[in-house]
Design a protein around this motif. Structure first.
Motif, PDB file in Angstrom:
ATOM      1  N   VAL A 196       0.692  -1.225   0.043  1.00 13.42           N
ATOM      2  CA  VAL A 196      -0.061   0.091  -0.652  1.00 13.42           C
ATOM      3  C   VAL A 196       0.826   1.354  -0.015  1.00 13.42           C
ATOM      4  CG1 VAL A 196      -1.699   1.206   1.037  1.00 13.42           C
ATOM      5  CG2 VAL A 196      -1.637  -1.081   1.090  1.00 13.42           C
ATOM      6  N   VAL A 197       0.885   2.506  -0.688  1.00 12.15           N
ATOM      7  CA  VAL A 197       1.731   3.160  -1.091  1.00 12.15           C
ATOM      8  C   VAL A 197       0.749   4.599  -0.890  1.00 12.15           C
ATOM      9  CG1 VAL A 197       3.136   4.683  -2.401  1.00 12.15           C
ATOM     10  CG2 VAL A 197       3.477   1.819  -3.024  1.00 12.15           C
ATOM     11  N   LYS A 198       1.016   5.427   0.273  1.00 12.57           N
ATOM     12  CA  LYS A 198       0.594   6.403   0.002  1.00 12.57           C
ATOM     13  C   LYS A 198       1.426   7.655  -0.534  1.00 12.57           C
ATOM     14  CE  LYS A 198      -3.395   6.620   2.896  1.00 12.57           C
ATOM     15  NZ  LYS A 198      -4.962   7.253   2.258  1.00 12.57           N
ATOM     16  N   VAL A 199       0.750   8.433  -1.406  1.00 12.62           N
ATOM     17  CA  VAL A 199       1.338   9.636  -2.253  1.00 12.62           C
ATOM     18  C   VAL A 199       0.477  11.280  -2.245  1.00 12.62           C
ATOM     19  CG1 VAL A 199       2.958  10.683  -4.662  1.00 12.62           C
ATOM     20  CG2 VAL A 199       2.870   8.153  -3.708  1.00 12.62           C
ATOM     21  N   VAL A 200       0.863  12.310  -1.338  1.00  7.91           N
ATOM     22  CA  VAL A 200       0.953  13.562  -1.523  1.00  7.91           C
ATOM     23  C   VAL A 200       1.349  14.222  -2.563  1.00  7.91           C
ATOM     24  CG1 VAL A 200      -0.078  15.162  -0.030  1.00  7.91           C
ATOM     25  CG2 VAL A 200       0.113  13.536   0.774  1.00  7.91           C
ATOM     26  N   LEU A 201       0.582  15.027  -4.007  1.00  4.58           N
ATOM     27  CA  LEU A 201       1.139  16.038  -4.365  1.00  4.58           C
ATOM     28  C   LEU A 201       0.857  16.888  -4.120  1.00  4.58           C
ATOM     29  CD1 LEU A 201      -0.033  15.624  -7.420  1.00  4.58           C
ATOM     30  CD2 LEU A 201       0.949  13.612  -7.788  1.00  4.58           C
ATOM     31  N   GLU A 202       1.186  17.779  -5.067  1.00  7.77           N
ATOM     32  CA  GLU A 202       0.639  19.364  -4.476  1.00  7.77           C
ATOM     33  C   GLU A 202       1.002  20.231  -6.053  1.00  7.77           C
ATOM     34  OE1 GLU A 202       1.438  23.486  -2.026  1.00  7.77           O
ATOM     35  OE2 GLU A 202       2.520  22.233  -1.910  1.00  7.77           O
ATOM     36  N   ARG A 203       0.455  20.757  -6.719  1.00  4.66           N
ATOM     37  CA  ARG A 203       0.416  21.933  -7.943  1.00  4.66           C
ATOM     38  C   ARG A 203      -0.070  23.135  -8.184  1.00  4.66           C
ATOM     39  NH1 ARG A 203      -0.074  19.918 -13.333  1.00  4.66           N
ATOM     40  NH2 ARG A 203       0.722  17.475 -13.959  1.00  4.66           N
ATOM     41  N   THR A 204      -0.211  24.011  -8.683  1.00  6.57           N
ATOM     42  CA  THR A 204      -0.092  24.915  -8.393  1.00  6.57           C
ATOM     43  C   THR A 204      -1.849  25.473  -7.475  1.00  6.57           C
ATOM     44  OG1 THR A 204      -0.787  25.662 -10.491  1.00  6.57           O
ATOM     45  CG2 THR A 204       1.021  26.355  -9.495  1.00  6.57           C
ATOM     46  N   ASN A 205      -2.649  24.383  -7.778  1.00  5.92           N
ATOM     47  CA  ASN A 205      -4.128  24.471  -8.137  1.00  5.92           C
ATOM     48  C   ASN A 205      -4.752  23.876  -7.204  1.00  5.92           C
ATOM     49  OD1 ASN A 205      -3.486  22.932 -10.168  1.00  5.92           O
ATOM     50  ND2 ASN A 205      -5.878  23.034 -10.599  1.00  5.92           N
ATOM     51  N   LEU A 206      -3.945  22.692  -6.764  1.00 10.68           N
ATOM     52  CA  LEU A 206      -4.563  21.486  -5.917  1.00 10.68           C
ATOM     53  C   LEU A 206      -3.594  20.228  -5.596  1.00 10.68           C
ATOM     54  CD1 LEU A 206      -3.579  18.582  -8.038  1.00 10.68           C
ATOM     55  CD2 LEU A 206      -6.229  19.771  -9.688  1.00 10.68           C
ATOM     56  N   ILE A 207      -4.364  19.723  -4.682  1.00  9.66           N
ATOM     57  CA  ILE A 207      -3.074  18.619  -3.445  1.00  9.66           C
ATOM     58  C   ILE A 207      -4.196  17.902  -4.085  1.00  9.66           C
ATOM     59  CG2 ILE A 207      -1.911  18.141  -1.322  1.00  9.66           C
ATOM     60  CD1 ILE A 207      -2.388  20.868  -0.668  1.00  9.66           C
ATOM     61  N   ALA A 208      -3.376  16.119  -4.480  1.00 10.43           N
ATOM     62  CA  ALA A 208      -4.290  14.883  -3.914  1.00 10.43           C
ATOM     63  C   ALA A 208      -2.781  14.511  -3.519  1.00 10.43           C
ATOM     64  CB  ALA A 208      -3.912  14.728  -5.711  1.00 10.43           C
ATOM     65  N   THR A 209      -4.092  13.406  -2.914  1.00  5.67           N
ATOM     66  CA  THR A 209      -3.637  12.192  -2.564  1.00  5.67           C
ATOM     67  C   THR A 209      -3.971  11.019  -3.612  1.00  5.67           C
ATOM     68  OG1 THR A 209      -4.173  12.866  -0.192  1.00  5.67           O
ATOM     69  CG2 THR A 209      -3.614  11.064  -0.196  1.00  5.67           C
ATOM     70  N   LEU A 210      -2.775  10.055  -2.864  1.00  2.48           N
ATOM     71  CA  LEU A 210      -2.837   8.887  -3.591  1.00  2.48           C
ATOM     72  C   LEU A 210      -2.285   7.752  -3.203  1.00  2.48           C
ATOM     73  CD1 LEU A 210      -0.620  10.096  -7.222  1.00  2.48           C
ATOM     74  CD2 LEU A 210      -3.061  10.047  -6.952  1.00  2.48           C
ATOM     75  N   THR A 211      -4.111   6.765  -3.302  1.00  2.00           N
ATOM     76  CA  THR A 211      -3.240   5.180  -2.670  1.00  2.00           C
ATOM     77  C   THR A 211      -3.704   4.034  -3.137  1.00  2.00           C
ATOM     78  OG1 THR A 211      -4.669   6.481  -0.485  1.00  2.00           O
ATOM     79  CG2 THR A 211      -4.377   4.094  -0.623  1.00  2.00           C
ATOM     80  N   ILE A 212      -2.398   3.963  -3.480  1.00  2.00           N
ATOM     81  CA  ILE A 212      -1.998   3.335  -4.717  1.00  2.00           C
ATOM     82  C   ILE A 212      -2.030   1.033  -3.688  1.00  2.00           C
ATOM     83  CG2 ILE A 212      -0.538   1.515  -5.880  1.00  2.00           C
ATOM     84  CD1 ILE A 212       0.578   4.655  -6.358  1.00  2.00           C
ATOM     85  N   TYR A 213      -2.766   0.052  -3.889  1.00  2.00           N
ATOM     86  CA  TYR A 213      -3.043  -1.062  -3.713  1.00  2.00           C
ATOM     87  C   TYR A 213      -2.388  -2.012  -5.033  1.00  2.00           C
ATOM     88  CZ  TYR A 213      -6.364   1.375  -0.934  1.00  2.00           C
ATOM     89  OH  TYR A 213      -7.014   2.413   0.072  1.00  2.00           O
ATOM     90  N   ASP A 214      -1.326  -2.588  -4.393  1.00  2.00           N
ATOM     91  CA  ASP A 214      -0.353  -3.109  -5.514  1.00  2.00           C
ATOM     92  C   ASP A 214       0.129  -4.822  -5.020  1.00  2.00           C
ATOM     93  OD1 ASP A 214       1.253  -3.704  -7.855  1.00  2.00           O
ATOM     94  OD2 ASP A 214       2.692  -2.123  -7.285  1.00  2.00           O
ATOM     95  N   THR A 215       0.214  -5.244  -5.982  1.00  2.00           N
ATOM     96  CA  THR A 215       1.503  -6.771  -5.306  1.00  2.00           C
ATOM     97  C   THR A 215       2.644  -6.253  -5.291  1.00  2.00           C
ATOM     98  OG1 THR A 215       0.745  -8.249  -6.885  1.00  2.00           O
ATOM     99  CG2 THR A 215      -0.533  -8.143  -4.962  1.00  2.00           C
ATOM    100  N   PRO A 216       4.040  -7.356  -4.659  1.00  2.00           N
ATOM    101  CA  PRO A 216       5.155  -7.497  -5.693  1.00  2.00           C
ATOM    102  C   PRO A 216       5.601  -7.574  -6.915  1.00  2.00           C
ATOM    103  CG  PRO A 216       5.416  -7.507  -3.025  1.00  2.00           C
ATOM    104  CD  PRO A 216       3.448  -7.944  -3.479  1.00  2.00           C
ATOM    105  N   GLN A 217       4.122  -8.822  -6.822  1.00  2.00           N
ATOM    106  CA  GLN A 217       4.547  -9.827  -8.604  1.00  2.00           C
ATOM    107  C   GLN A 217       3.368  -8.899  -9.693  1.00  2.00           C
ATOM    108  OE1 GLN A 217       2.354 -10.869  -5.563  1.00  2.00           O
ATOM    109  NE2 GLN A 217       4.010 -12.100  -4.559  1.00  2.00           N
TER     110      GLN A 217
END
Length: 168
Positions: A132-153
């Motif tokens: 499970v990966v949480k990423v927060v990114l900021e642009r000039t107009n918005l902030i996005a939170t991404l939660t990625i569900y993945d497997t090593p395979q």
């Protein structure tokens, strides 16, 4: 010439492919643009992914071949929250999911390569063999939170991240 530079700028804005790494192999695929039904943003995603509204304020980008592989997307206007607040919330969430197995991710190259991204941070947790990966990114107009569900395979974290970086 100046005209060529202008043409190059236009071409840069019309990204039709994205490159990502999976299982140590580079891949380049065509992307399509989708607009969120509920929120005010668009994203470029690979053709074998589907963007759906999950609940108010939350969308899901789902890998068509395995719906267990997905990315939750939450987007807020910068009047609603700060990058630091969203970063703290993401860290708390990942620590609750994987209390003993959280690592900070280094996205410094993204800031160098993508000047439209003002800030980015991420955390990875492993639970029962799933990432499970949480990423927060900021642009000039918005902030996005991404939660990625993945497997090593499957190893699609970078694919989801590259698509997530196109949110605007």
């Amino acid at each position: 010439t100046e005209e060529t530079q202008d043409e190059q700028e236009v071409n840069k804005e019309e990204i039709t492919t994205l490159t990502y790494s999976s299982n140590s192999q580079p891949f380049t695929e065509e992307v399509v643009e989708a607009k969120s039904e509920e929120m005010n943003y668009s994203i470029q995603h690979f053709e074998n992914y589907t963007l759906v509204a999950e609940e108010p304020g939350v969308d899901q980008l789902i890998f068509s071949k395995d719906d267990g592989l997905s990315m939750q997307i939450e987007v807020v206007n910068k009047e609603e929250a700060t990058f630091e607040q969203m970063k703290a919330t993401a860290k708390e969430a990942i620590s609750a999911i994987a209390p003993d197995n959280v690592k900070d991710l280094d996205f410094s190259t993204i800031l160098t390569e993508r000047p439209e991204i003002l800030n980015i941070t991420g955390y990875e947790g492993v639970v029962d063999g799933e990432k499970v990966v949480k990423v927060v990114l900021e642009r000039t107009n918005l902030i996005a939170t991404l939660t990625i569900y993945d497997t090593p395979q499957a190893d699609l974290t970078d694919a989801f991240l590259q698509m997530g970086l196109t949110i605007q």
